[in-house]
Design a protein around this motif. Structure first.
Motif, mmCIF file in Angstrom:
data_model
loop_
_atom_site.group_PDB
_atom_site.id
_atom_site.type_symbol
_atom_site.label_atom_id
_atom_site.label_comp_id
_atom_site.label_asym_id
_atom_site.label_seq_id
_atom_site.Cartn_x
_atom_site.Cartn_y
_atom_site.Cartn_z
ATOM 1 N N ALA A 80 -23.597 -64.470 14.019
ATOM 2 C CA ALA A 80 -24.309 -64.312 12.756
ATOM 3 C C ALA A 80 -24.014 -62.938 12.172
ATOM 4 O O ALA A 80 -23.726 -62.805 10.981
ATOM 5 C CB ALA A 80 -25.806 -64.499 12.960
ATOM 6 N N LYS A 81 -24.078 -61.915 13.029
ATOM 7 C CA LYS A 81 -23.843 -60.555 12.531
ATOM 8 C C LYS A 81 -22.438 -60.417 11.957
ATOM 9 O O LYS A 81 -22.235 -59.723 10.958
ATOM 10 C CB LYS A 81 -24.058 -59.574 13.693
ATOM 11 C CG LYS A 81 -24.118 -58.125 13.282
ATOM 12 C CD LYS A 81 -25.342 -57.806 12.455
ATOM 13 C CE LYS A 81 -25.341 -56.353 12.013
ATOM 14 N NZ LYS A 81 -26.451 -56.063 11.109
ATOM 15 N N VAL B 272 -28.372 -64.108 1.420
ATOM 16 C CA VAL B 272 -27.478 -64.072 2.581
ATOM 17 C C VAL B 272 -26.677 -65.373 2.615
ATOM 18 O O VAL B 272 -27.184 -66.434 2.265
ATOM 19 C CB VAL B 272 -28.242 -63.930 3.913
ATOM 20 C CG1 VAL B 272 -28.811 -62.543 4.047
ATOM 21 C CG2 VAL B 272 -29.308 -64.986 4.058
ATOM 22 N N VAL C 20 -22.163 -63.129 8.534
ATOM 23 C CA VAL C 20 -23.054 -63.166 7.376
ATOM 24 C C VAL C 20 -22.828 -62.003 6.425
ATOM 25 O O VAL C 20 -22.641 -60.879 6.840
ATOM 26 C CB VAL C 20 -24.518 -63.216 7.851
ATOM 27 C CG1 VAL C 20 -25.458 -63.036 6.688
ATOM 28 C CG2 VAL C 20 -24.767 -64.552 8.535
ATOM 29 N N LEU D 104 -29.863 -59.112 10.929
ATOM 30 C CA LEU D 104 -28.803 -59.119 9.921
ATOM 31 C C LEU D 104 -28.769 -57.794 9.164
ATOM 32 O O LEU D 104 -27.719 -57.356 8.726
ATOM 33 C CB LEU D 104 -28.999 -60.290 8.945
ATOM 34 C CG LEU D 104 -28.799 -61.671 9.570
ATOM 35 C CD1 LEU D 104 -29.072 -62.762 8.557
ATOM 36 C CD2 LEU D 104 -27.399 -61.804 10.133
ATOM 37 N N GLY D 105 -29.933 -57.155 9.044
ATOM 38 C CA GLY D 105 -29.972 -55.876 8.341
ATOM 39 C C GLY D 105 -29.830 -54.675 9.259
ATOM 40 O O GLY D 105 -29.722 -53.549 8.794
ATOM 41 N N ALA D 106 -29.843 -54.908 10.569
ATOM 42 C CA ALA D 106 -29.847 -53.793 11.516
ATOM 43 C C ALA D 106 -28.452 -53.234 11.727
ATOM 44 O O ALA D 106 -27.440 -53.833 11.350
ATOM 45 C CB ALA D 106 -30.435 -54.256 12.852
ATOM 46 N N PHE E 254 -23.728 -60.771 1.956
ATOM 47 C CA PHE E 254 -24.632 -61.021 0.838
ATOM 48 C C PHE E 254 -23.838 -61.536 -0.342
ATOM 49 O O PHE E 254 -22.744 -61.033 -0.622
ATOM 50 C CB PHE E 254 -25.387 -59.734 0.483
ATOM 51 C CG PHE E 254 -26.321 -59.307 1.570
ATOM 52 C CD1 PHE E 254 -27.591 -59.839 1.662
ATOM 53 C CD2 PHE E 254 -25.916 -58.399 2.538
ATOM 54 C CE1 PHE E 254 -28.445 -59.475 2.684
ATOM 55 C CE2 PHE E 254 -26.774 -58.025 3.569
ATOM 56 C CZ PHE E 254 -28.041 -58.567 3.634
ATOM 57 N N LEU F 119 -37.514 -55.612 18.759
ATOM 58 C CA LEU F 119 -37.477 -56.554 17.642
ATOM 59 C C LEU F 119 -38.850 -56.662 16.984
ATOM 60 O O LEU F 119 -39.866 -56.478 17.650
ATOM 61 C CB LEU F 119 -37.021 -57.924 18.136
ATOM 62 C CG LEU F 119 -35.630 -57.974 18.763
ATOM 63 C CD1 LEU F 119 -35.322 -59.382 19.238
ATOM 64 C CD2 LEU F 119 -34.578 -57.497 17.785
ATOM 65 N N PRO F 120 -38.888 -56.980 15.678
ATOM 66 C CA PRO F 120 -40.199 -57.040 15.008
ATOM 67 C C PRO F 120 -41.033 -58.202 15.541
ATOM 68 O O PRO F 120 -40.514 -59.293 15.786
ATOM 69 C CB PRO F 120 -39.823 -57.275 13.542
ATOM 70 C CG PRO F 120 -38.456 -57.860 13.580
ATOM 71 C CD PRO F 120 -37.773 -57.282 14.780
ATOM 72 N N TYR G 14 -34.140 -59.295 10.426
ATOM 73 C CA TYR G 14 -34.116 -57.908 10.923
ATOM 74 C C TYR G 14 -32.746 -57.599 11.507
ATOM 75 O O TYR G 14 -32.153 -56.555 11.216
ATOM 76 C CB TYR G 14 -35.216 -57.723 11.975
ATOM 77 C CG TYR G 14 -35.086 -56.443 12.743
ATOM 78 C CD1 TYR G 14 -35.538 -55.240 12.226
ATOM 79 C CD2 TYR G 14 -34.471 -56.434 13.991
ATOM 80 C CE1 TYR G 14 -35.397 -54.067 12.925
ATOM 81 C CE2 TYR G 14 -34.329 -55.266 14.706
ATOM 82 C CZ TYR G 14 -34.790 -54.079 14.176
ATOM 83 O OH TYR G 14 -34.632 -52.918 14.873
#
Lengths: 200, 200
Positions: B52-53, B65, B56, A35-37, B58, B19-20, A33
């Motif tokens: 990470a943000k 990823v 990372v 990483l895509g946010a 694609f 967060l989910p 989530y």
């Protein structure tokens, strides 16, 4: 074969998996989530973590978490300084505040007596409580500990300790939770509800 | 009355609650855990998030990823370049890798066709897949999409699209999960298990 994600992703998943209540699958879900946010949202989360950790302290009087010590509740002149509600954790303060029924002060013990986890009376903020009570300003102490074995043991311990002080000692009522079903109440709870019955 | 925590604490709780899979109670629990945790551990979490943000991306070939593009799987000379396994999300790549049964390459679609969520074929990495297949190197495409309505629709769409290419198209077997109880299998799963039965 690649059985772990590339370094930074795996590290992110592992960091979340260490938090309470988050398992490996949940941590993975949160990592993807993030990483895509939106980059700003992710930065906000990282900032919230470091800011809170840097700013937050414990109130020197009641032991609640706060940004200024003494905390806003201890400093509030509108609160009744004659009543102290004893709780286990800072989050319990918030639970009682949400009822909007209580106008007194708090004292956070920082846990409950638990011999299995090696937590004795000396690990709790009991001396600070005694010091507060000796000022003579307090007329009632409300025990609001968790209704489990550890909470009961702590309530018993404190009531013996505070007995000689000539301060009114009370505890939260035990009984049926509002909105629950009598049929599903356990025997102990129902027994307590009977003992503590009140006139209609 | 104080119905929210002091600024920084409340902000920390709110950040986690977004967060989910984390509700307000879980977010509060995590926040208090972090406030009581070792400063280094908390800093590590904040760093893991920002690192990470930042790192990372694609993979330009398969869409997984990774920290380097092309990703380690696409670059690995030991992998079978004649087989491509099509999955919905990067986390599905990890699930298949964990079986240790697959030595080919992957293609991450980035989701599945879902008219309700307004996701059509043009929102998926289908053109990149077609480009990879046209190189002539690939002899088999394994459809490994989720066994639900969206996954089935996507599998059907892709099989029609790839039909003319003279590449072997396969899909994951449907059947009883290992370790499960026949009694609790739903009719569709049991029906598929019957249809796909194999000799002992």
């Amino acid at each position: 074969m690649a059985l772990a994600y590339d370094g930074a992703i795996q590290q992110l998943i592992d960091s979340f998996a260490r938090l309470p209540g988050i398992g490996p699958k949940g941590a993975q879900r949160i990592a993807f989530y993030l990483l895509g946010a939106d980059a700003q949202e992710v930065q906000d989360l990282a900032d919230a973590i470091t800011t809170a950790k840097a700013k937050v302290r414990f109130c020197e009087i009641c032991g609640n978490v706060c940004e200024t010590s003494p905390c806003p509740i201890c400093e509030d002149p509108r609160r009744d300084r004659a009543v102290i509600c004893v709780v286990e954790e800072p989050k319990d303060v918030m639970s009682i505040e949400r009822t909007r029924e209580y106008r007194g002060l708090y004292h956070v013990l920082g846990g409950a007596i638990n011999p299995m986890a090696n937590i004795g009376p000396s690990d709790l903020r009991i001396p600070n409580l005694l010091k507060r009570l000796k000022s003579g300003e307090v007329t009632e102490v409300i025990m609001a500990l968790d209704p489990n074995i550890e909470g009961e043991a702590t309530t018993t311990y404190l009531s013996r300790l505070l007995g000689p002080l000539e301060i009114k000692l009370t505890r939260l009522a035990s009984g049926l939770p509002v909105g629950s079903d009598l049929e599903y109440a356990d025997e102990i709870t129902l027994g307590r509800a009977l003992t503590g019955r009140s006139e209609v």
